[in-house]
Design a protein around this motif. Structure first.
Motif, mmCIF file in Angstrom:
data_model
loop_
_atom_site.group_PDB
_atom_site.id
_atom_site.type_symbol
_atom_site.label_atom_id
_atom_site.label_comp_id
_atom_site.label_asym_id
_atom_site.label_seq_id
_atom_site.Cartn_x
_atom_site.Cartn_y
_atom_site.Cartn_z
ATOM 1 N N LEU A 19 0.430 -1.149 -0.246
ATOM 2 C CA LEU A 19 0.095 0.079 0.183
ATOM 3 C C LEU A 19 0.802 1.550 0.433
ATOM 4 C CD1 LEU A 19 -2.760 -0.423 2.474
ATOM 5 C CD2 LEU A 19 -2.990 -0.449 -0.327
ATOM 6 N N VAL A 20 1.953 1.322 0.955
ATOM 7 C CA VAL A 20 2.792 2.911 0.507
ATOM 8 C C VAL A 20 3.786 2.925 -0.354
ATOM 9 C CG1 VAL A 20 4.714 3.678 1.921
ATOM 10 C CG2 VAL A 20 3.229 1.857 3.624
ATOM 11 N N PHE A 21 3.931 1.524 -0.568
ATOM 12 C CA PHE A 21 4.581 1.488 -2.437
ATOM 13 C C PHE A 21 3.406 2.465 -3.306
ATOM 14 C CE2 PHE A 21 6.689 -0.053 -6.199
ATOM 15 C CZ PHE A 21 7.254 0.252 -6.546
ATOM 16 N N LEU A 22 2.486 1.663 -3.541
ATOM 17 C CA LEU A 22 1.920 1.863 -4.341
ATOM 18 C C LEU A 22 0.880 3.407 -4.191
ATOM 19 C CD1 LEU A 22 -0.613 1.676 -6.285
ATOM 20 C CD2 LEU A 22 -2.404 1.009 -4.911
ATOM 21 N N LEU A 64 -6.154 10.803 -1.590
ATOM 22 C CA LEU A 64 -6.289 8.945 -2.244
ATOM 23 C C LEU A 64 -4.829 8.224 -1.361
ATOM 24 C CD1 LEU A 64 -7.255 6.535 -3.281
ATOM 25 C CD2 LEU A 64 -5.505 6.995 -5.490
ATOM 26 N N VAL A 65 -3.686 9.052 -1.858
ATOM 27 C CA VAL A 65 -2.284 8.233 -1.151
ATOM 28 C C VAL A 65 -2.359 8.337 1.157
ATOM 29 C CG1 VAL A 65 -0.362 9.421 -0.942
ATOM 30 C CG2 VAL A 65 -1.039 9.072 -2.994
ATOM 31 N N THR A 66 -3.244 9.544 1.013
ATOM 32 C CA THR A 66 -2.965 10.577 2.793
ATOM 33 C C THR A 66 -4.577 8.666 2.844
ATOM 34 O OG1 THR A 66 -3.232 12.473 2.197
ATOM 35 C CG2 THR A 66 -4.358 11.132 4.457
ATOM 36 N N GLY A 67 -5.313 8.226 2.829
ATOM 37 C CA GLY A 67 -5.767 7.147 2.408
ATOM 38 C C GLY A 67 -5.193 6.488 2.553
ATOM 39 N N GLY A 76 0.961 -2.254 10.219
ATOM 40 C CA GLY A 76 2.530 -1.327 10.641
ATOM 41 C C GLY A 76 3.364 -0.437 11.112
ATOM 42 N N GLN A 77 4.880 -0.636 11.257
ATOM 43 C CA GLN A 77 5.703 0.122 12.018
ATOM 44 C C GLN A 77 6.051 1.590 11.287
ATOM 45 O OE1 GLN A 77 8.995 -1.442 13.697
ATOM 46 N NE2 GLN A 77 7.822 -3.703 14.473
ATOM 47 N N LEU A 78 5.543 2.044 11.263
ATOM 48 C CA LEU A 78 5.579 4.081 11.323
ATOM 49 C C LEU A 78 7.322 3.569 10.793
ATOM 50 C CD1 LEU A 78 4.245 6.560 10.397
ATOM 51 C CD2 LEU A 78 5.440 7.324 12.819
ATOM 52 N N SER A 79 8.293 4.008 11.673
ATOM 53 C CA SER A 79 9.417 3.798 11.358
ATOM 54 C C SER A 79 9.830 2.805 10.120
ATOM 55 C CB SER A 79 10.016 3.196 12.426
ATOM 56 O OG SER A 79 10.044 2.179 13.200
ATOM 57 N N ILE A 80 8.730 1.956 9.819
ATOM 58 C CA ILE A 80 9.668 1.033 8.198
ATOM 59 C C ILE A 80 8.813 1.720 7.491
ATOM 60 C CG2 ILE A 80 9.231 -1.464 7.618
ATOM 61 C CD1 ILE A 80 11.054 -1.097 9.748
ATOM 62 N N LEU A 81 7.554 2.034 7.656
ATOM 63 C CA LEU A 81 6.732 2.621 6.458
ATOM 64 C C LEU A 81 6.789 3.779 6.120
ATOM 65 C CD1 LEU A 81 3.701 0.485 7.255
ATOM 66 C CD2 LEU A 81 4.573 -0.384 5.691
ATOM 67 N N TYR A 82 7.118 4.390 7.269
ATOM 68 C CA TYR A 82 6.820 5.944 6.285
ATOM 69 C C TYR A 82 8.112 6.405 5.587
ATOM 70 C CZ TYR A 82 5.634 10.934 6.467
ATOM 71 O OH TYR A 82 5.695 11.987 6.341
ATOM 72 N N ILE A 84 9.329 4.364 3.503
ATOM 73 C CA ILE A 84 9.365 3.888 2.211
ATOM 74 C C ILE A 84 8.198 5.422 1.303
ATOM 75 C CG2 ILE A 84 8.195 2.151 0.653
ATOM 76 C CD1 ILE A 84 8.273 0.676 2.863
ATOM 77 N N ILE A 85 8.200 6.497 1.370
ATOM 78 C CA ILE A 85 7.873 7.485 1.047
ATOM 79 C C ILE A 85 9.003 8.255 0.627
ATOM 80 C CG2 ILE A 85 6.126 9.633 1.797
ATOM 81 C CD1 ILE A 85 4.280 7.779 3.853
ATOM 82 N N SER A 86 9.463 8.069 0.972
ATOM 83 C CA SER A 86 10.764 8.644 0.161
ATOM 84 C C SER A 86 11.031 8.389 -1.175
ATOM 85 C CB SER A 86 12.320 8.385 0.796
ATOM 86 O OG SER A 86 12.651 7.302 1.386
ATOM 87 N N LEU A 87 9.661 7.187 -1.461
ATOM 88 C CA LEU A 87 10.432 6.570 -2.802
ATOM 89 C C LEU A 87 9.521 7.888 -4.081
ATOM 90 C CD1 LEU A 87 9.904 3.066 -2.617
ATOM 91 C CD2 LEU A 87 12.164 3.839 -3.336
ATOM 92 N N THR A 88 8.606 8.139 -3.317
ATOM 93 C CA THR A 88 8.246 8.709 -4.467
ATOM 94 C C THR A 88 9.162 10.311 -5.319
ATOM 95 O OG1 THR A 88 6.545 9.225 -2.892
ATOM 96 C CG2 THR A 88 6.701 10.877 -4.625
ATOM 97 N N TYR A 89 10.232 10.637 -4.159
ATOM 98 C CA TYR A 89 11.152 11.302 -4.914
ATOM 99 C C TYR A 89 11.864 10.374 -6.326
ATOM 100 C CZ TYR A 89 11.544 14.088 -0.709
ATOM 101 O OH TYR A 89 11.121 14.720 0.342
#
Length: 128
Positions: A19-22, A64-67, A76-82, A84-89
């Motif tokens: 979900l985070v990757f998407l 949608l991304v926020t949802g 999931g753990q915030l420290s692991i998932l968050y 991954i959001i840097s892949l947006t860059y």
């Protein structure tokens, strides 16, 4: 508020990671829409912005991304998932080259590589 002990911390499910990757890819598309929408603005006021279809589509995708992130964080753990959001860059850089015909110099390539390696390192650290 106290942090939960490590043994009580939720594990990161594969679904949460997906979900985070998407959401990173959708977030990059939102950025492209906002950029191209901004380039076609006919005015500078709020009315010009809310009547611009590309801007509104970009903002809607951010919603949608926020949802998606909220759903992912449930299991999931915030420290692991968050991080991954840097892949947006990474996606924004790639889309900027192909969609907006922006240049990709060695510094941008190095920065993108550092982000990808960093996410990989964090992901492996969270697997323990």
């Amino acid at each position: 508020m106290m942090a939960a002990p490590a043994e009580n911390a939720p594990k990161v499910s594969r679904g949460s990671v997906l979900l985070v990757f998407l959401s990173t890819f959708i977030g990059a598309i939102a950025q492209m829409l906002i950029k191209t929408g901004a380039a076609t603005l006919t005015g500078t006021g709020p009315l010009a912005m809310i009547t611009n279809p590309r801007l509104m589509a970009g903002y809607s995708l951010y919603g949608l991304v926020t949802g998606l992130i909220i759903l992912a964080l449930r299991k999931g753990q915030l420290s692991i998932l968050y991080p991954i959001i840097s892949l947006t860059y990474v996606w924004v850089t790639i889309l900027s080259v192909f969609v907006l015909n922006e240049s990709l110099n060695p510094f941008k390539l190095l920065g993108v590589s550092v982000i990808v390696v960093g996410v990989g390192v964090l992901g492996r650290g969270g697997a323990k």
